[in-house]
Design a protein around this motif. Structure first.
Motif, PDB file in Angstrom:
ATOM      1  N   LEU A  21       0.874  -1.127   0.179  1.00  0.00           N
ATOM      2  CA  LEU A  21      -0.067  -0.038   0.069  1.00  0.00           C
ATOM      3  C   LEU A  21       0.950   1.343  -0.093  1.00  0.00           C
ATOM      4  O   LEU A  21       0.637   2.278  -0.696  1.00  0.00           O
ATOM      5  N   TRP A  22       1.886   1.134   0.560  1.00  0.00           N
ATOM      6  CA  TRP A  22       2.749   2.343   1.013  1.00  0.00           C
ATOM      7  C   TRP A  22       3.486   2.672  -0.187  1.00  0.00           C
ATOM      8  O   TRP A  22       3.659   3.796  -0.605  1.00  0.00           O
ATOM      9  N   ALA A  23       4.003   1.549  -0.834  1.00  0.00           N
ATOM     10  CA  ALA A  23       4.861   1.627  -2.121  1.00  0.00           C
ATOM     11  C   ALA A  23       4.025   2.155  -3.178  1.00  0.00           C
ATOM     12  O   ALA A  23       4.335   2.863  -3.886  1.00  0.00           O
ATOM     13  N   ARG A  24       2.669   1.520  -3.283  1.00  0.00           N
ATOM     14  CA  ARG A  24       1.923   1.923  -4.278  1.00  0.00           C
ATOM     15  C   ARG A  24       1.439   3.587  -4.415  1.00  0.00           C
ATOM     16  O   ARG A  24       1.181   4.095  -5.475  1.00  0.00           O
ATOM     17  N   SER A  25       1.359   3.948  -3.141  1.00  0.00           N
ATOM     18  CA  SER A  25       0.851   5.214  -2.943  1.00  0.00           C
ATOM     19  C   SER A  25       1.932   6.102  -3.400  1.00  0.00           C
ATOM     20  O   SER A  25       1.774   7.397  -3.652  1.00  0.00           O
ATOM     21  N   ARG A  26       3.247   5.801  -3.214  1.00  0.00           N
ATOM     22  CA  ARG A  26       4.262   6.636  -3.552  1.00  0.00           C
ATOM     23  C   ARG A  26       4.966   6.448  -5.095  1.00  0.00           C
ATOM     24  O   ARG A  26       5.552   7.344  -5.589  1.00  0.00           O
ATOM     25  N   VAL A  27       4.737   5.309  -5.685  1.00  0.00           N
ATOM     26  CA  VAL A  27       5.442   5.124  -6.848  1.00  0.00           C
ATOM     27  C   VAL A  27       4.717   6.049  -7.963  1.00  0.00           C
ATOM     28  O   VAL A  27       3.383   6.065  -7.967  1.00  0.00           O
ATOM     29  N   GLN A  28       5.224   6.607  -8.792  1.00  0.00           N
ATOM     30  CA  GLN A  28       4.549   7.727  -9.652  1.00  0.00           C
ATOM     31  C   GLN A  28       4.645   7.006 -11.107  1.00  0.00           C
ATOM     32  O   GLN A  28       5.483   6.915 -11.739  1.00  0.00           O
ATOM     33  N   VAL A  29       3.462   6.420 -11.408  1.00  0.00           N
ATOM     34  CA  VAL A  29       3.193   5.682 -12.880  1.00  0.00           C
ATOM     35  C   VAL A  29       2.394   6.803 -13.623  1.00  0.00           C
ATOM     36  O   VAL A  29       1.448   7.445 -13.162  1.00  0.00           O
TER      37      VAL A  29
ATOM     38  N   VAL B  52       7.329  -2.519  -7.041  1.00  0.00           N
ATOM     39  CA  VAL B  52       6.643  -2.591  -5.568  1.00  0.00           C
ATOM     40  C   VAL B  52       6.761  -4.159  -5.208  1.00  0.00           C
ATOM     41  O   VAL B  52       6.926  -4.224  -3.888  1.00  0.00           O
TER      42      VAL B  52
ATOM     43  N   TRP C  25      12.581  -0.076   0.130  1.00  0.00           N
ATOM     44  CA  TRP C  25      12.395   1.285  -0.111  1.00  0.00           C
ATOM     45  C   TRP C  25      11.700   1.970   1.250  1.00  0.00           C
ATOM     46  O   TRP C  25      12.200   3.124   1.479  1.00  0.00           O
TER      47      TRP C  25
END
Lengths: 387, 840
Positions: A61-69, B59, B66
């Motif tokens: 959740l955390w990573a998905r919210s930060r990664v910029q696609v 991810v 990360w």
């Protein structure tokens, strides 16, 4: 009995149903599937349960919210998709399926019912009542019906669902947007149980079910090989193709699948041929279909038997279709592995675990596997006779 | 194996579709900002590979790493800038590869850090073109006709004028930030070498993929510091490779240059870089592996060449083993070589021959085996070959001028203008200073200090307190000329064998002093310039209100020979580095009496020092902070300290510290948890049982403590530094706790002092120290709340996660340790809290 539920962690309005029994929850973050979790439903602790789920998938959740696609329009739109439902004299089941398709948002471009060798006019009446396009394939055989379906479709994408399947409202969008590159010619999706009410249904899920996991995956002959195991890619009740590739590969094999002596395998054969042709297939867990598993154990055993016949028939077909001894050897090795793991070691393990149902399922499959070759030959003879 | 495309991705930046150029797999190295997270191989049979699928892979593989990196970034203290005026050079040794050299020099041209010179040593090239390439790039061309990579490196180090030299190979391309990341490591004066992460530039052919898998340079993505005072030099191989390595010129010249019988161009084929790291570690200095400094290596695209390279690696490694064992008699290296042979060489070769998954192809493994077996003989052959010709003459290292902390050496008069007496702060307006020096039986160093004090440009009253006159110090002072004679206070201890202690002596001196500011100096320090008194006086004049000024006392010698002296030096350099850098947030544990100034009235109000053998300094600081008095560094008031402690007396000091800590904690209930004795509650079962046995018999290990130092010395001399360091720490532990036991009497006393309700209540009510994992200044730590004696409340995502004992970070120089400990304890909690902030 386990109830099925779904929750979107990013949507505050999405809550678990007020159930007190065990729940099998599909956890999503927006359009992304995070995973499936079994929880104990308890309406008084809904918040705690939700928190538990967030904790469970915290890193993703955390990573998905930060990664910029970047927003992309590479995928196809739902309107480019025709959903084909092949059905044979099961109007009650078909009605539920069509009603679910009517709830798709966004709606798919078209819905097409292929009425396979009808003996009554009930299906015709149902389609007229719901306003769904219908064509008839008089010769029994699921693959024949499927071929009739893509032949009649006009959109570039064709999705197949069975009449005992109930699509998720997001299905059309998820399937169409997974075609995000021209190399991707087929998309399979997640099949969840529509209900887990009888022992047979629970057993079926416990012994593998139809889902292929919660992760989006690619399949490709060189880069991500799946070998002679196309059942790892997906199943026929939730698969979609570019119509162009179906045409290029000559469509489904009329000798295979339900309604013929081979009793199945048309989906596996098509996925196998697509991958072998060097194309990319994507498994997209966000494309969800709920499947009504067989309710009684007899049906379950019959399906296991059918699977045995179908996979053996497929292996037989692929072996004779490969050119060169190397490919044939690979398929021979796969066949040996299959027999050893599923029909020798599997039953032994099931006995050790005192898993009677598992044992019977595997033995039924083993029994079926002996008839695959003859079934394929019989179908081949019948077709050559017919043409 | 197909064709792979290498890709570096910054997760903090927007992702984009990836053009595959015919490759069907992606070898992704992910970064969070500048921190590398790791590498992963992903199937990518789509061209261009869509960004959403890339995001999936990232991810899936790197989500937790990360988050860890982001947390680490937030918690790390900002990196100290390297010393101003550090001259830097880049050194590339090349042989017969002008095209590849041109590519390398292009990448060096786009470095973001200031590089004073780029030197290319052309090593016995047989093809023309190197000189033209070098001159076109504007670099300095040096020719070395004798083949040998180490010889070429020595030639480079002979001609350079730089303080730090960044070495790389001609088949490498460096990242623009490569130099600055490596140079940042040299902010610590004890770091003599730094190495970086070397990634593959391309993996498009099977030979290159095999090279990366079985001979790659990557040493992982975690930053590591190899401290030669604590770890064996035998670990040199793990520290990195010459393809990306920075070295202090001093260190190389001290070591007599690279050993010329090693590395490419000689029969030994490689190993020169490892040998230099080994030398640095043997000197007790530090080597940093900094994965944020990234370089890309172009692997050979030739299966035959690959076999040759692997064979060379084997030869070089065993030649290095031979070198270390033969030259230094390093038995630990012998042990390491044996272990490597048994676990790595034999097992990996066996695995390869059995075709185990992940093992190298048999041909490669056998090549390495053959090379390894040939190593010792190749070393002998190479040594014979260089016997009859002289090594490259390196300029001798710069003479030790006691100014190692500010490279390059600056003359004493070159102080920042604001600190000069002619500044707006006129000498007349500065407070008058009394210097108080307790002394006992150290006549010569006392006289030397007095001599230095006479040359100070600001005059001050000097009060010498003799804690018993053992060696005629009083007579020597009386013999001084009138003007130079200090005020003399002589104490009369009851027995001459034991003095009254430095604390009482200082109190007596303060009572006799008349200046507005008291400056306490130890009798064995040496002021670096003539402004010591002035700097202290200026601090008090500027502060406007009472403060405690602490001046740094770095060790006078950076290069020492004794193993224990190296450990002591490293401790002092670290400890006083904070004062030299003028870091904010000092607390009571920073107070040291060797170079301390305090207003006289303030000192009187505080009531002077507590009369204990050790820890009187912290105790005073503790009361000062409690009274609202700040503790400030006086970075320019440097007094050098002769670190001539041996292990036996250091162990005695630990014993006294144990005693002092008990007295300290008894005087101030609640501070106990911030002292080393606060570990009592956190000791493991075995250690706790050990300490409990000390309470029964405090003298139990007396004999061991006395007999151990000489035995340990032998261990260290044979290279067993890790073992030596562990035993030494254990001895210090025993010594400290026997001191505690002697002073406390029973363990119940400790339990009372460390009772959870002591201290924590104070924090939990109005002055809870909140440590926010998300706030960028989170590392600015607990001491901000003065004497917050208890625990720290850790929060993240607006949510309280739990309490961290302040003891972890009670020592301000251990801030990094505190942040690491908090990270270990709360990383998962923080991740969940932040995820809950994302999902409502």
């Amino acid at each position: 009995m386990t109830a099925l539920a779904e929750i979107d962690l990013l949507d505050e309005a999405s809550v678990l149903p007020p159930s007190t029994g065990p729940l099998r929850v599909l956890v999503r973050a927006g359009t992304t599937v995070l995973g499936t979790v079994d929880v104990n439903g308890d309406p008084s602790h809904a918040d705690a349960t939700r928190r538990l789920l967030v904790d469970r998938f915290a890193a993703t959740l955390w990573a998905r919210s930060r990664v910029q696609v970047p927003a992309t329009d590479a995928g196809c739109g739902a309107d480019e998709l025709t959903v084909v439902v092949c059905s044979r004299d099961r109007p009650q089941l078909l009605r539920g399926c069509l009603e679910a398709l009517a709830r798709l948002t966004p709606a798919s471009g078209h819905v097409l019912v292929v009425d396979n060798a009808p003996t009554t006019s009930e299906t015709e009446g149902l389609c007229a009542e719901l306003g769904v396009a219908r064509i008839v394939e008089p010769v029994p055989g699921l693959d024949r019906a499927r071929n009739r379906g893509w032949g009649a479709a006009t959109t570039p994408l064709v999705a197949y669902v069975d009449d005992d399947a109930r699509t998720h409202p997001d299905f059309a969008r998820a399937v169409a947007s997974a075609f995000m590159a021209r190399e991707i010619v087929a998309v399979t999706g997640l099949v969840r149980p529509a209900e887990l009410t009888t022992a047979a249904q629970v057993q079926f899920e416990a012994h593998g079910g139809m889902g292929k996991g919660d992760r989006r995956r690619l399949f490709h002959r060189e880069a991500a090989p799946v070998g002679v195991q196309p059942h790892r890619i997906g199943v026929g009740t939730n698969m979609a193709f570019r119509r162009s590739v179906l045409a290029a590969l000559g469509g489904f094999d009329d000798r295979l699948d339900v309604g013929t002596a081979t009793r199945g395998g048309g989906d596996l054969d098509m996925l196998y041929r697509v991958v072998e042709a060097g194309h990319v297939v994507v498994y997209e867990p966000a494309a969800v279909v709920h499947h009504i598993h067989r309710r009684d154990e007899a049906g379950l055993l019959r399906q296991s038997y059918d699977n045995g016949v179908a996979y053996a028939a497929c292996l037989q077909k692929w072996e004779s279709a490969t050119d060169g001894p190397k490919g044939a050897a690979a398929i021979g090795a796969a066949r040996t592995r299959w027999h050893v793991s599923r029909h020798v070691r599997g039953p032994l393990g099931a006995m050790r675990r005192r898993d009677l149902v598992g044992l019977r399922l595997l033995l039924a499959e083993a029994k079926g596997s002996r008839h695959g070759r003859t079934a394929l030959l019989a179908e081949t003879r019948r077709i050559t006779g017919r043409t | 194996m197909g064709c792979w495309r290498t890709l570096t991705v910054d997760l903090e930046a927007p992702l984009a579709d990836v053009a595959m150029g015919g490759a069907d797999r992606l070898h992704i190295t992910a970064f969070a900002g500048s921190r590398p997270l790791g590498s992963v191989l992903v199937p990518a049979p789509i061209d261009p590979f869509p960004a959403p699928l890339l995001a999936d892979a990232l991810v899936e593989h790197f989500a937790e790493a990360w988050h860890g990196a982001v947390l680490e970034d937030r918690l790390s203290p900002p990196a100290a800038a390297p010393a101003e005026g550090l001259r830097t050079a880049v050194l590339v040794c090349s042989r017969d590869r002008p095209e590849s050299l041109a590519r390398c020099l292009r990448s060096i041209g786009s470095l973001t850090a200031r590089v004073d010179e780029v030197i290319v040593v052309d090593n016995a090239s047989s093809v023309p073109g190197t000189r033209a390439v070098v001159e076109a790039a504007g670099a300095r061309y040096v020719h070395e006709p004798v083949p040998g990579l180490d010889r070429a490196r020595n030639r480079g180090f002979a001609v350079t004028t730089a303080d730090v030299v960044l070495c790389t190979d001609d088949d490498v391309e460096v990242d623009p930030d490569w130099a600055s990341r490596l140079l940042d490591c040299f902010a610590d004066p004890l770091v003599m070498a730094a190495t970086g992460l070397v990634l593959p530039a391309r993996l498009d052919t099977e030979a290159r993929q095999l090279f990366e898998e079985h001979a790659g340079f990557s040493r992982g993505v975690r930053r590591r510091v190899f401290d030669g005072a604590e770890t064996s030099a035998a670990s040199a191989g793990a520290a990195g490779a010459g393809a990306s390595m920075a070295l202090r010129t001093d260190a190389v010249r001290r070591a007599g240059g690279f050993p010329e019988q090693l590395d490419a161009g000689t029969p030994t084929a490689s190993g020169g870089d490892t040998a230099m790291v080994y030398e640095v570690l043997r000197q007790g200095f530090r080597v940093v592996y900094e994965p944020r400094a990234v370089a890309f290596h172009h692997h050979r695209d030739d299966p035959v060449e690959l076999t040759r390279v692997l064979r060379g690696y084997g030869t070089g490694l065993y030649a290095f083993f031979t070198h270390g064992i033969a030259r230094h008699g390093d038995l630990d290296l012998l042990l390491a070589a044996t272990r490597w042979t048994a676990t790595r060489l034999v097992r990996e070769t066996a695995r390869s021959l059995l075709h185990r998954p992940g093992a190298a192809p048999a041909a490669l493994a056998l090549a390495e085996l053959r090379g390894s077996l040939a190593g010792p003989l190749a070393y002998r052959r190479a040594t014979r070959r260089i016997e009859d010709r002289p090594n490259v003459a390196l300029p001798s290292h710069r003479p030790e001028d006691g100014r190692w902390w500010g490279c390059p050496a600056t003359p004493a008069t070159d102080m920042p203008a604001t600190d000069k007496p002619t500044d707006e702060m006129d000498a007349a307006t500065l407070p008058s200073v009394s210097i108080v020096i307790p002394s006992r039986g150290r006549r010569s160093s006392l006289l030397r200090l007095l001599g230095h004090l006479r040359t100070q440009s600001q005059t001050a009253e000097v009060v010498v307190v003799l804690d018993g006159d053992l060696d005629g110090s009083a007579a020597a002072l009386a013999a001084l000329p009138d003007l130079a004679r200090p005020v003399l206070v002589t104490l009369d201890p009851p027995s001459p064998a034991q003095g009254l202690g430095a604390a009482l002596a200082r109190n007596a001196g303060a009572a006799a002093a008349s200046g507005e500011v008291l400056l306490f100096l130890d009798d064995d320090v040496v002021p670096v310039d003539d402004l010591l008194v002035h700097h202290h006086a200026t601090l008090h004049a500027r502060a406007g209100r009472p403060v405690l000024g602490v001046g740094p006392c770095p060790p006078s010698q950076l290069w020492v020979d004794d193993r224990f002296a190296m450990a002591v030096r490293n401790w002092w350099v670290d400890h006083h580095g904070r004062l030299l850098r003028d870091e904010p947030g000092l607390t009571f544990t920073d107070v040291a009496t060797a170079n301390l100034s305090v207003p006289r009235t303030c000192f009187a109000d505080l009531g002077g020092f507590l009369p204990v053998a050790r820890r009187e300094d912290w105790e005073l600081g503790y009361r000062a902070v409690g009274a609202g008095i700040d503790i400030r560094a006086v970075p320019a008031a440097i007094a050098l300290h002769e670190a001539d402690v041996d292990l036996a007396s250091a162990l005695e000091d630990r014993h006294s510290e144990g005693q002092g800590d008990v007295a300290f904690a008894r005087a101030h209930p609640g501070v106990a948890r911030r002292l080393p004795l606060g570990d009592w509650a956190r000791l493991g079962r075995r250690r706790r049982r050990l300490v409990a046995s000390l309470f029964d018999r405090p003298e139990r290990f007396r004999f061991v403590l006395r007999a151990a130092p000489p035995v340990l010395g032998m261990l260290a001399a044979r290279g067993f530094v890790s073992r030596w360091s562990r035993i030494r720490t254990d001895l210090a532990f025993v010594s400290y706790w026997s001191g505690v036991a002697a002073a406390a009497g029973t363990a119940d006393v400790l339990d009372t002092l460390l009772a959870p309700e002591v201290g924590r209540t104070a924090v939990r009510t109005d002055q809870a120290v909140v440590f926010d994992l998300e706030a960028p200044t989170a590392w600015q730590p607990p001491p901000a709340a003065g004497n917050g004696d208890g625990d720290v409340l850790v929060v993240a995502g607006g949510e309280a996660l739990g309490w961290a004992p302040l003891g972890w970070g009670g020592f301000p120089w251990a801030r990094e340790r505190f942040s690491t400990a908090v990270r270990w304890a709360f990383a998962d909690h923080a991740l969940r809290a932040e995820a809950r902030a994302v999902a409502p």
